[in-house]
Design a protein around this motif. Sequence first.
Motif, PDB file in Angstrom:
ATOM      1  N   VAL A 161     -30.938   2.219 -31.422  1.00 25.57           N
ATOM      2  CA  VAL A 161     -29.839   1.950 -30.494  1.00 25.57           C
ATOM      3  C   VAL A 161     -29.718   0.451 -30.234  1.00 25.57           C
ATOM      4  N   ALA A 165     -26.408  -1.680 -31.421  1.00 23.13           N
ATOM      5  CA  ALA A 165     -25.586  -2.308 -30.379  1.00 23.13           C
ATOM      6  C   ALA A 165     -25.218  -3.738 -30.736  1.00 23.13           C
ATOM      7  N   VAL A 179     -22.618   2.510 -31.919  1.00 17.31           N
ATOM      8  CA  VAL A 179     -23.837   2.803 -31.180  1.00 17.31           C
ATOM      9  C   VAL A 179     -23.644   4.026 -30.289  1.00 17.31           C
ATOM     10  N   TYR A 180     -22.420   4.222 -29.779  1.00 14.13           N
ATOM     11  CA  TYR A 180     -22.163   5.391 -28.937  1.00 14.13           C
ATOM     12  C   TYR A 180     -22.179   6.672 -29.763  1.00 14.13           C
ATOM     13  N   ALA A 183     -25.883   7.478 -30.493  1.00 15.86           N
ATOM     14  CA  ALA A 183     -26.597   7.996 -29.328  1.00 15.86           C
ATOM     15  C   ALA A 183     -26.161   9.414 -29.003  1.00 15.86           C
ATOM     16  N   ALA A 203     -27.741   3.323 -24.837  1.00 17.27           N
ATOM     17  CA  ALA A 203     -26.744   2.688 -25.696  1.00 17.27           C
ATOM     18  C   ALA A 203     -25.769   1.855 -24.871  1.00 17.27           C
ATOM     19  N   ARG A 207     -25.410  -2.177 -25.226  1.00 16.36           N
ATOM     20  CA  ARG A 207     -24.116  -2.789 -25.561  1.00 16.36           C
ATOM     21  C   ARG A 207     -23.736  -3.828 -24.505  1.00 16.36           C
TER      22      ARG A 207
END
Length: 312
Positions: A161, A165, A179-180, A183, A203, A207
């Motif tokens: 993660v 990010a 990244v979302y 996750a 995450a 970010r």
Amino acid sequence: MIRKPGRRRAAAHALDAALDDVELASARAALAQGRWQAARTLLAHTGDDWDLRGHRVTVLALEPYCAAWANDWLLAEPDSADAAVLLALAQVRRALRGKGEAVRAREACRSAAALAPADPTPWLGLLMLEHTVGAGEEVVHLFGEVRARHPDHHHAHHLMVARLAEHRADVGPDPLHEVYDFANWAAEQAPADSPLAILPVVAHAERYRVLATTGHEPPDPAASGHWTGRRARQVMKAAFDWWLEWEHEGHPRRLVDLNFLAHAKVCEGRGAEAAALFHRIGEHPTPAPWSYPDRDPYPAFRAARDTALGTA
């Protein structure tokens, strides 16, 4: 599986990587004095609880002279997988600090992996060494090796993660950032009681770290709108509800999750929920995410906790 001893809460230490693992803290203190036998006993008792093993090995490896003592242990017991993995992670830590060679660390990890094919910890060490931003081919391969041995590996998912990010750091806020997706995928793939349910919160914090570092978010996370959007609120609520239902007292890295969740609730302005989490955290803050983007983590943690608990 070798039965592991019960773990009790450790004495309070600010930003202690051992968290509340008393046995780990004791073995680390002995290792600092050159007595590797305590680490030997600790890892033998840890058995194949892979998250616990990974946590204990990586924390022991932080001891500055760990590589020297682990090498002594391996010389005494050349076939010891525990000695080999401890030496490997110590070499990884040295390489990451610029004190050793990455090539040597990789060789040590490969040797440790050969001695214990089922252990994901040497592969975790190799993943830590990869500096590629995003999910390059080698990163994906190493992460796959970890997951093949322990699909819900906590530390490895956090590493992925943090790395994902950082991809496309300059584009600014993007609710569709990969990244979302990662996750959410990991949380959905995991069993219902897995702490990977918290990963979407992690995450979101990672970010923010990237966006604040590149000037796209303010340096004060509580002043940022990053945690107040509809999607963010949904993520925070789902994670908090999961914690209420599935709180894990026994997971070795649960305090990492609690710190991320408390930080998110503070930034969201949910003081009562944050207070409940701070009660569970006690005196075990973690550097991430309280240091984000460039803050002194312990004062940031204390200020947020005091405000949430109404003692400021």
